[in-house]
Motif scaffolding. Structure first.
Motif, PDB file in Angstrom:
ATOM      1  N   ALA A  38       0.835  -1.198   0.000  1.00 35.73           N
ATOM      2  CA  ALA A  38       0.000   0.000   0.000  1.00 35.73           C
ATOM      3  C   ALA A  38       0.874   1.255   0.000  1.00 35.73           C
ATOM      4  O   ALA A  38       0.849   2.073   0.920  1.00 35.73           O
ATOM      5  CB  ALA A  38      -0.948  -0.015   1.189  1.00 35.73           C
ATOM      6  N   LEU A  39       1.659   1.387  -1.038  1.00 39.53           N
ATOM      7  CA  LEU A  39       2.457   2.579  -1.310  1.00 39.53           C
ATOM      8  C   LEU A  39       2.439   2.794  -2.817  1.00 39.53           C
ATOM      9  O   LEU A  39       2.316   1.835  -3.583  1.00 39.53           O
ATOM     10  CB  LEU A  39       3.908   2.405  -0.844  1.00 39.53           C
ATOM     11  CG  LEU A  39       4.166   2.314   0.656  1.00 39.53           C
ATOM     12  CD1 LEU A  39       5.622   1.942   0.922  1.00 39.53           C
ATOM     13  CD2 LEU A  39       3.822   3.629   1.346  1.00 39.53           C
ATOM     14  N   GLY A  40       2.600   4.031  -3.240  1.00 36.25           N
ATOM     15  CA  GLY A  40       2.625   4.326  -4.659  1.00 36.25           C
ATOM     16  C   GLY A  40       4.020   4.174  -5.251  1.00 36.25           C
ATOM     17  O   GLY A  40       5.003   3.958  -4.540  1.00 36.25           O
ATOM     18  N   ARG A  41       4.073   4.306  -6.561  1.00 34.88           N
ATOM     19  CA  ARG A  41       5.338   4.173  -7.293  1.00 34.88           C
ATOM     20  C   ARG A  41       6.406   5.115  -6.735  1.00 34.88           C
ATOM     21  O   ARG A  41       7.552   4.711  -6.534  1.00 34.88           O
ATOM     22  CB  ARG A  41       5.111   4.458  -8.776  1.00 34.88           C
ATOM     23  CG  ARG A  41       6.397   4.406  -9.615  1.00 34.88           C
ATOM     24  CD  ARG A  41       6.139   4.692 -11.085  1.00 34.88           C
ATOM     25  NE  ARG A  41       5.481   3.595 -11.752  1.00 34.88           N
ATOM     26  CZ  ARG A  41       6.091   2.505 -12.216  1.00 34.88           C
ATOM     27  NH1 ARG A  41       7.388   2.368 -12.061  1.00 34.88           N
ATOM     28  NH2 ARG A  41       5.415   1.561 -12.822  1.00 34.88           N
ATOM     29  N   LYS A  42       6.053   6.362  -6.494  1.00 36.31           N
ATOM     30  CA  LYS A  42       7.039   7.337  -6.001  1.00 36.31           C
ATOM     31  C   LYS A  42       7.609   6.934  -4.648  1.00 36.31           C
ATOM     32  O   LYS A  42       8.808   7.038  -4.416  1.00 36.31           O
ATOM     33  CB  LYS A  42       6.414   8.728  -5.905  1.00 36.31           C
ATOM     34  CG  LYS A  42       6.158   9.372  -7.245  1.00 36.31           C
ATOM     35  CD  LYS A  42       5.544  10.737  -7.084  1.00 36.31           C
ATOM     36  CE  LYS A  42       5.202  11.325  -8.440  1.00 36.31           C
ATOM     37  NZ  LYS A  42       4.537  12.618  -8.317  1.00 36.31           N
ATOM     38  N   GLU A  43       6.746   6.470  -3.758  1.00 35.48           N
ATOM     39  CA  GLU A  43       7.199   6.097  -2.416  1.00 35.48           C
ATOM     40  C   GLU A  43       8.039   4.819  -2.415  1.00 35.48           C
ATOM     41  O   GLU A  43       8.930   4.662  -1.593  1.00 35.48           O
ATOM     42  CB  GLU A  43       6.010   5.899  -1.460  1.00 35.48           C
ATOM     43  CG  GLU A  43       5.211   7.143  -1.167  1.00 35.48           C
ATOM     44  CD  GLU A  43       4.099   7.389  -2.171  1.00 35.48           C
ATOM     45  OE1 GLU A  43       3.457   8.441  -2.066  1.00 35.48           O
ATOM     46  OE2 GLU A  43       3.883   6.540  -3.062  1.00 35.48           O
ATOM     47  N   ILE A  44       7.763   3.914  -3.313  1.00 35.59           N
ATOM     48  CA  ILE A  44       8.403   2.599  -3.266  1.00 35.59           C
ATOM     49  C   ILE A  44       9.677   2.503  -4.097  1.00 35.59           C
ATOM     50  O   ILE A  44      10.539   1.669  -3.828  1.00 35.59           O
ATOM     51  CB  ILE A  44       7.407   1.489  -3.674  1.00 35.59           C
ATOM     52  CG1 ILE A  44       7.857   0.156  -3.117  1.00 35.59           C
ATOM     53  CG2 ILE A  44       7.263   1.363  -5.156  1.00 35.59           C
ATOM     54  CD1 ILE A  44       6.770  -0.591  -2.455  1.00 35.59           C
TER      55      ILE A  44
END
Length: 185
Positions: free
Chosen positions: A98-104
């Motif tokens: 449950a994180l987006g591309r930018k965060e991961i």
């Protein structure tokens, strides 16, 4: 066809400890059969799609819903999709995060890719099992509020390795199946 389906349906009644339902050769045809059954149920209720979309093996059911494939063809396609992953040398893994591309992106390591960007705040990671375990362990420490779920699969769908395997295996598998059928199995 009925004999083949019986083998797969029997797998559904096995206990979790002995079932192979999570393995691609079983999971692919069974998932497609379930999706096709749902399409048929909706049609019986006079609910028909004006448009269809599918992701991954869902594309097979979408093709069925659109009338591009008939029921038997959909099961055959899913059978071969599962067959590709049956004898591979390396197993893979996947995780829903449950994180987006930018965060991961900064946590990714060689051997792990974003297999699917589900939404702005949800991705599916895919890749080598050991590398994925390293990434998810780091995420659990540095992003403790993020939901991380290891998926119950042994295949790194949507990874570079699975794409190469798929493209290189399909012609050989089809040739082998046709030869086997011609010999009368």
């Amino acid at each position: 066809m009925k004999l083949v389906l019986t083998k797969y349906l029997a797998e559904l009644s096995k206990p979790k400890e002995t079932s192979h339902i999570d393995l691609a050769p079983y999971a692919q045809p069974l998932t497609t059969a379930l999706q096709v059954a749902l399409v048929n149920l909706l049609v019986r209720w006079n609910i028909t799609p004006s448009n269809v979309v599918g992701h991954s093996s869902g594309e097979i059911a979408a093709a069925y819903a659109a009338g591009v494939l008939d029921m038997e063809e959909a099961i055959i396609v899913s059978y071969f999709r599962g067959k590709v992953f049956e004898n591979r040398k390396r197993r893979g893994a996947m995780a829903a995060v449950a994180l987006g591309r930018k965060e991961i992106s900064s946590y990714l390591e060689p051997g792990v890719v974003i297999g699917c960007e589900n939404s702005a705040s949800s991705v599916t990671l895919s890749g080598d099992k050991e590398a994925l375990e390293t990434v998810t362990a780091a995420l659990q420490i540095k992003e403790p509020s993020a939901s991380i779920r290891i998926l119950n699969v042994d295949t790194a769908y949507h990874s570079r390795g699975s794409s190469i395997l798929y493209l290189s295996s399909v012609p050989t598998i089809i040739d082998n199946e046709i030869s086997s059928y011609a010999r009368g199995r």
